[in-house]
Scaffold this motif. Structure first.
Motif, short mmCIF file in Angstrom:
data_model
loop_
_atom_site.label_atom_id
_atom_site.label_comp_id
_atom_site.label_asym_id
_atom_site.label_seq_id
_atom_site.Cartn_x
_atom_site.Cartn_y
_atom_site.Cartn_z
N LEU A 112 -5.47 -20.20 22.85
CA LEU A 112 -6.69 -20.43 22.07
C LEU A 112 -6.45 -20.15 20.59
O LEU A 112 -5.65 -19.29 20.23
CB LEU A 112 -7.81 -19.51 22.57
CG LEU A 112 -8.24 -19.70 24.03
CD1 LEU A 112 -9.13 -18.55 24.46
CD2 LEU A 112 -8.96 -21.02 24.19
N ARG A 113 -7.17 -20.88 19.73
CA ARG A 113 -7.12 -20.59 18.29
C ARG A 113 -7.73 -19.22 18.06
O ARG A 113 -8.67 -18.84 18.73
CB ARG A 113 -7.96 -21.60 17.51
CG ARG A 113 -7.33 -22.91 17.29
CD ARG A 113 -8.23 -23.71 16.34
NE ARG A 113 -7.93 -25.10 16.43
CZ ARG A 113 -7.13 -25.74 15.59
NH1 ARG A 113 -6.57 -25.09 14.60
NH2 ARG A 113 -6.89 -27.02 15.74
N GLY A 114 -7.22 -18.53 17.07
CA GLY A 114 -7.79 -17.24 16.72
C GLY A 114 -6.74 -16.32 16.15
O GLY A 114 -5.59 -16.72 15.92
N ALA A 115 -7.13 -15.10 15.91
CA ALA A 115 -6.22 -14.12 15.33
C ALA A 115 -6.62 -12.74 15.81
O ALA A 115 -7.75 -12.53 16.27
CB ALA A 115 -6.29 -14.18 13.81
N ARG A 116 -5.70 -11.83 15.70
CA ARG A 116 -5.99 -10.44 16.04
C ARG A 116 -6.64 -9.78 14.83
O ARG A 116 -6.29 -10.05 13.69
CB ARG A 116 -4.71 -9.71 16.41
CG ARG A 116 -4.14 -10.23 17.70
CD ARG A 116 -2.78 -9.67 17.98
NE ARG A 116 -2.87 -8.25 18.28
CZ ARG A 116 -1.87 -7.56 18.78
NH1 ARG A 116 -0.73 -8.13 19.05
NH2 ARG A 116 -1.99 -6.28 19.03
N CYS A 117 -7.56 -8.92 15.10
CA CYS A 117 -8.28 -8.22 14.04
C CYS A 117 -8.18 -6.72 14.30
O CYS A 117 -8.44 -6.26 15.41
CB CYS A 117 -9.74 -8.68 14.04
SG CYS A 117 -10.72 -7.91 12.76
N PHE A 118 -7.79 -6.00 13.29
CA PHE A 118 -7.66 -4.56 13.43
C PHE A 118 -8.62 -3.89 12.45
O PHE A 118 -8.88 -4.42 11.37
CB PHE A 118 -6.23 -4.10 13.11
CG PHE A 118 -5.21 -4.65 14.05
CD1 PHE A 118 -4.94 -4.01 15.24
CD2 PHE A 118 -4.54 -5.82 13.75
CE1 PHE A 118 -4.01 -4.53 16.11
CE2 PHE A 118 -3.60 -6.35 14.61
CZ PHE A 118 -3.33 -5.68 15.80
N GLY A 119 -9.12 -2.75 12.82
CA GLY A 119 -9.98 -2.03 11.91
C GLY A 119 -10.94 -1.12 12.66
O GLY A 119 -10.75 -0.84 13.84
N ARG A 120 -11.94 -0.71 11.98
CA ARG A 120 -12.91 0.21 12.56
C ARG A 120 -14.30 -0.21 12.10
O ARG A 120 -14.51 -0.52 10.93
CB ARG A 120 -12.60 1.62 12.07
CG ARG A 120 -13.44 2.68 12.68
CD ARG A 120 -12.98 4.04 12.25
NE ARG A 120 -13.46 4.28 10.89
CZ ARG A 120 -13.31 5.41 10.25
NH1 ARG A 120 -12.66 6.39 10.80
NH2 ARG A 120 -13.79 5.56 9.04
N VAL A 121 -15.21 -0.24 13.01
CA VAL A 121 -16.60 -0.56 12.68
C VAL A 121 -17.33 0.76 12.43
O VAL A 121 -17.24 1.68 13.23
CB VAL A 121 -17.29 -1.33 13.83
CG1 VAL A 121 -18.74 -1.58 13.54
CG2 VAL A 121 -16.54 -2.62 14.11
N VAL A 122 -18.02 0.83 11.30
CA VAL A 122 -18.75 2.06 10.97
C VAL A 122 -20.20 1.72 10.70
O VAL A 122 -20.54 0.66 10.21
CB VAL A 122 -18.13 2.78 9.74
CG1 VAL A 122 -16.74 3.29 10.07
CG2 VAL A 122 -18.10 1.88 8.54
N ASP A 123 -21.05 2.66 11.00
CA ASP A 123 -22.48 2.54 10.73
C ASP A 123 -22.70 2.94 9.28
O ASP A 123 -22.29 4.02 8.86
CB ASP A 123 -23.24 3.46 11.69
CG ASP A 123 -24.74 3.29 11.60
OD1 ASP A 123 -25.20 2.62 10.66
OD2 ASP A 123 -25.43 3.78 12.49
N PRO A 124 -23.34 2.08 8.47
CA PRO A 124 -23.51 2.40 7.06
C PRO A 124 -24.41 3.62 6.83
O PRO A 124 -24.50 4.12 5.72
CB PRO A 124 -24.12 1.14 6.46
CG PRO A 124 -24.71 0.39 7.59
CD PRO A 124 -23.92 0.78 8.81
N GLU A 125 -25.12 4.08 7.84
CA GLU A 125 -26.03 5.23 7.65
C GLU A 125 -25.32 6.52 7.85
O GLU A 125 -24.60 6.94 8.52
CB GLU A 125 -27.20 5.11 8.61
CG GLU A 125 -28.04 3.92 8.27
CD GLU A 125 -29.19 3.76 9.26
OE1 GLU A 125 -29.52 4.71 9.99
OE2 GLU A 125 -29.75 2.67 9.30
#
Length: 125
Positions: A112-125
């Protein structure tokens, strides 16, 4: 409608005997999921399903075909096959153990088309 997962779209492989120095081998064709066009340059790696290092690797040619010879260490154990292509989502599959001298033709493997994504999701509050 949503497409089924890649593992459900890959046909069951055919197990064929082959003559080649007692080693087992795997082959197949990498293609684009959206139009089944051949994908060259896809890295195909194999390791034992419970093993950490990869033990064998190959790269698909311009027609998308690859052939992978398995070292003796991988004969007789479940295998993990990983396919990685530029601009494609990494695909993986667990295969049953192969005996010495066996050849496994995986057929067409769609990426499938796409890419790997790395990181961290944070709550802005």
């Amino acid at each position: 409608s949503e497409e089924p997962p890649l593992a459900d779209r890959v046909p069951e492989p055919a197990l064929l005997p082959v003559e080649h120095d007692g080693l087992a081998s795997i082959s197949g064709r990498c293609c684009a999921a959206e139009d089944r066009a051949p994908l060259g340059g896809v890295r195909v790696r194999a390791r034992g399903a419970h093993d950490v290092p990869f033990r064998a690797s190959a790269t698909s040619d311009a027609a998308g075909r690859f052939a992978l010879a398995l070292p003796r260490k991988l004969i007789g154990q479940k295998l993990a096959i990983v396919l990685e292509g530029e601009g494609r989502i990494t695909a993986a599959r667990i295969l049953d153990a192969l005996a010495e001298g066996a050849h496994l033709e995986l057929g067409e493997l769609e990426l499938l088309r796409g890419a790997r994504c790395f990181g961290r999701v944070v709550d802005p509050e």
